[in-house]
Design a protein around this motif. Structure first.
Motif, PDB file in Angstrom:
ATOM      1  N   THR A  76      33.309  27.258  41.361  1.00 34.18           N
ATOM      2  CA  THR A  76      33.010  27.684  42.725  1.00 34.18           C
ATOM      3  C   THR A  76      33.975  28.733  43.256  1.00 34.18           C
ATOM      4  OG1 THR A  76      34.335  25.903  43.694  1.00 34.18           O
ATOM      5  CG2 THR A  76      31.993  25.444  43.295  1.00 34.18           C
ATOM      6  N   ALA A  77      35.146  28.876  42.653  1.00 29.05           N
ATOM      7  CA  ALA A  77      36.199  29.711  43.230  1.00 29.05           C
ATOM      8  C   ALA A  77      35.798  31.181  43.357  1.00 29.05           C
ATOM      9  CB  ALA A  77      37.486  29.583  42.427  1.00 29.05           C
ATOM     10  N   GLY A  78      35.336  31.778  42.287  1.00 30.11           N
ATOM     11  CA  GLY A  78      35.042  33.207  42.307  1.00 30.11           C
ATOM     12  C   GLY A  78      34.011  33.590  43.348  1.00 30.11           C
ATOM     13  N   PHE A  79      32.887  32.905  43.339  1.00 26.27           N
ATOM     14  CA  PHE A  79      31.811  33.225  44.276  1.00 26.27           C
ATOM     15  C   PHE A  79      32.208  32.917  45.708  1.00 26.27           C
ATOM     16  CE2 PHE A  79      28.014  31.879  46.651  1.00 26.27           C
ATOM     17  CZ  PHE A  79      27.317  33.076  46.662  1.00 26.27           C
ATOM     18  N   LEU A  80      32.725  31.727  45.940  1.00 27.74           N
ATOM     19  CA  LEU A  80      32.998  31.316  47.316  1.00 27.74           C
ATOM     20  C   LEU A  80      34.206  32.015  47.932  1.00 27.74           C
ATOM     21  CD1 LEU A  80      32.171  27.499  47.203  1.00 27.74           C
ATOM     22  CD2 LEU A  80      30.770  29.383  48.071  1.00 27.74           C
ATOM     23  N   LYS A  81      35.113  32.516  47.120  1.00 30.08           N
ATOM     24  CA  LYS A  81      36.254  33.265  47.676  1.00 30.08           C
ATOM     25  C   LYS A  81      35.890  34.717  47.949  1.00 30.08           C
ATOM     26  CE  LYS A  81      40.208  30.721  45.896  1.00 30.08           C
ATOM     27  NZ  LYS A  81      41.292  30.696  44.918  1.00 30.08           N
ATOM     28  N   ASN A  82      34.990  35.282  47.139  1.00 27.12           N
ATOM     29  CA  ASN A  82      34.726  36.718  47.213  1.00 27.12           C
ATOM     30  C   ASN A  82      33.405  37.106  47.870  1.00 27.12           C
ATOM     31  OD1 ASN A  82      37.141  37.222  45.759  1.00 27.12           O
ATOM     32  ND2 ASN A  82      36.070  36.665  43.880  1.00 27.12           N
ATOM     33  N   SER A  83      32.367  36.284  47.761  1.00 25.05           N
ATOM     34  CA  SER A  83      31.046  36.690  48.226  1.00 25.05           C
ATOM     35  C   SER A  83      30.776  36.469  49.711  1.00 25.05           C
ATOM     36  CB  SER A  83      29.958  35.992  47.406  1.00 25.05           C
ATOM     37  OG  SER A  83      29.993  36.481  46.093  1.00 25.05           O
ATOM     38  N   PRO A  84      31.096  35.303  50.267  1.00 21.37           N
ATOM     39  CA  PRO A  84      30.705  35.073  51.660  1.00 21.37           C
ATOM     40  C   PRO A  84      31.324  36.081  52.624  1.00 21.37           C
ATOM     41  CG  PRO A  84      31.333  33.015  50.618  1.00 21.37           C
ATOM     42  CD  PRO A  84      31.709  34.126  49.676  1.00 21.37           C
ATOM     43  N   GLU A  85      30.460  36.699  53.432  1.00 18.32           N
ATOM     44  CA  GLU A  85      30.915  37.642  54.442  1.00 18.32           C
ATOM     45  C   GLU A  85      30.260  37.370  55.780  1.00 18.32           C
ATOM     46  OE1 GLU A  85      30.206  41.593  53.108  1.00 18.32           O
ATOM     47  OE2 GLU A  85      31.410  41.351  51.296  1.00 18.32           O
ATOM     48  N   GLY A  86      29.266  36.511  55.814  1.00 18.92           N
ATOM     49  CA  GLY A  86      28.502  36.273  57.032  1.00 18.92           C
ATOM     50  C   GLY A  86      29.144  35.257  57.951  1.00 18.92           C
ATOM     51  N   PRO A  87      28.332  34.653  58.801  1.00 16.63           N
ATOM     52  CA  PRO A  87      28.841  33.732  59.812  1.00 16.63           C
ATOM     53  C   PRO A  87      29.468  32.455  59.238  1.00 16.63           C
ATOM     54  CG  PRO A  87      26.436  33.768  59.822  1.00 16.63           C
ATOM     55  CD  PRO A  87      26.886  34.855  58.898  1.00 16.63           C
ATOM     56  N   LEU A  88      29.143  32.097  58.008  1.00 16.49           N
ATOM     57  CA  LEU A  88      29.684  30.876  57.408  1.00 16.49           C
ATOM     58  C   LEU A  88      30.770  31.163  56.374  1.00 16.49           C
ATOM     59  CD1 LEU A  88      26.295  28.991  56.983  1.00 16.49           C
ATOM     60  CD2 LEU A  88      27.980  28.703  58.791  1.00 16.49           C
ATOM     61  N   ALA A  89      31.283  32.373  56.352  1.00 16.46           N
ATOM     62  CA  ALA A  89      32.274  32.784  55.356  1.00 16.46           C
ATOM     63  C   ALA A  89      33.497  31.875  55.355  1.00 16.46           C
ATOM     64  CB  ALA A  89      32.689  34.230  55.570  1.00 16.46           C
ATOM     65  N   GLY A  90      34.018  31.561  56.519  1.00 18.64           N
ATOM     66  CA  GLY A  90      35.207  30.705  56.603  1.00 18.64           C
ATOM     67  C   GLY A  90      34.966  29.334  56.008  1.00 18.64           C
ATOM     68  N   PHE A  91      33.815  28.759  56.295  1.00 16.31           N
ATOM     69  CA  PHE A  91      33.466  27.446  55.754  1.00 16.31           C
ATOM     70  C   PHE A  91      33.440  27.484  54.227  1.00 16.31           C
ATOM     71  CE2 PHE A  91      29.960  24.745  54.155  1.00 16.31           C
ATOM     72  CZ  PHE A  91      30.513  23.498  54.416  1.00 16.31           C
ATOM     73  N   TYR A  92      32.731  28.477  53.664  1.00 14.32           N
ATOM     74  CA  TYR A  92      32.610  28.554  52.215  1.00 14.32           C
ATOM     75  C   TYR A  92      33.917  28.963  51.541  1.00 14.32           C
ATOM     76  CZ  TYR A  92      27.662  27.597  52.568  1.00 14.32           C
ATOM     77  OH  TYR A  92      26.469  26.985  52.793  1.00 14.32           O
ATOM     78  N   ASN A  93      34.701  29.820  52.163  1.00 14.43           N
ATOM     79  CA  ASN A  93      36.011  30.162  51.606  1.00 14.43           C
ATOM     80  C   ASN A  93      36.872  28.920  51.482  1.00 14.43           C
ATOM     81  OD1 ASN A  93      36.177  33.359  53.327  1.00 14.43           O
ATOM     82  ND2 ASN A  93      35.428  32.891  51.294  1.00 14.43           N
ATOM     83  N   GLY A  94      36.750  28.005  52.442  1.00 10.29           N
ATOM     84  CA  GLY A  94      37.525  26.762  52.408  1.00 10.29           C
ATOM     85  C   GLY A  94      37.107  25.818  51.289  1.00 10.29           C
ATOM     86  N   LEU A  95      35.870  25.927  50.841  1.00 10.33           N
ATOM     87  CA  LEU A  95      35.375  25.072  49.745  1.00 10.33           C
ATOM     88  C   LEU A  95      35.756  25.605  48.372  1.00 10.33           C
ATOM     89  CD1 LEU A  95      31.703  24.303  50.876  1.00 10.33           C
ATOM     90  CD2 LEU A  95      33.723  22.863  51.154  1.00 10.33           C
ATOM     91  N   ALA A  96      36.054  26.887  48.305  1.00  9.54           N
ATOM     92  CA  ALA A  96      36.300  27.559  47.022  1.00  9.54           C
ATOM     93  C   ALA A  96      37.411  26.878  46.242  1.00  9.54           C
ATOM     94  CB  ALA A  96      36.656  29.018  47.259  1.00  9.54           C
TER      95      ALA A  96
END
Length: 190
Positions: A76-96
């Protein structure tokens, strides 16, 4: 289609034809439709299974061998750290890279992939797959090529369709699975 069977009339009586009306077979039950749904099930099952295999073993398509899950990489690290840019980016970055998120993601990919390939547990596979796909879709809001629609939503719709038409019964073990005592007792497992 209506079929009439003539009867002999008694003197002074009229004879009405004996009509037998048969409804046409629903399109989803035709052999061609069943095979199209089965092929769609197998294709989508392979999408999930391949993602699991590539992330687990680093087969080099999207995941290099050095970043494979079995080599200590995070699925999950690569996608969730680099891809999210929208309104939920912070949430998904935290899951990475969270171990529990890696495990849930990989179990989901494997479970949905195996269920679809075998044609068993289609209802649970549809629910789990739709949840995973909606999360992947929401991680990249808005999608790059459309205001809201992308392949994740299309796959989610197809998953629901697969479950609704019992696509696991054709070219799969769905019919046999549905006849087991466990599934008869808990139909949600069908």
């Amino acid at each position: 289609m209506a079929v009439s069977t003539p009867r002999k009339a008694r003197p002074g009586h009229r004879v009405l034809p004996n009509l037998h009306v048969t409804a046409p077979q629903p399109l989803t039950e035709s052999p061609a439709a069943r095979y199209v749904w089965a092929v769609a099930r197998l294709a989508l099952g392979w999408v999930f299974a391949w993602a699991f295999l590539d992330k687990t073993f680093g087969l080099g398509h999207e995941t290099p061998a050095a970043k494979a899950w079995i080599e200590g990489g995070s699925p999950t690290a690569g996608f969730l750290k680099n891809s999210p840019e929208g309104p939920l980016a912070g949430f998904y970055n935290g899951l990475a890279g969270q171990a529990w998120a890696d495990w849930l993601f990989m179990l989901g990919l494997a479970g949905v992939g195996v269920a679809l390939l075998l044609g068993i547990g289609m209802r649970l596979a549809a629910v789990a797959g739709v949840l995973m796909l909606l999360m992947m879709w929401s991680a990249v809001l808005p999608p790059a090529n459309n205001p809201f629609m992308d392949d994740h939503l299309v796959y989610a719709i197809v998953l629901v369709g697969l479950a609704l038409v019992s696509a696991g019964d054709t070219l799969g073990l769905g019919r046999r699975w549905g006849g087991t005592a466990l599934v008869r007792r808990f139909p949600v497992l069908k």
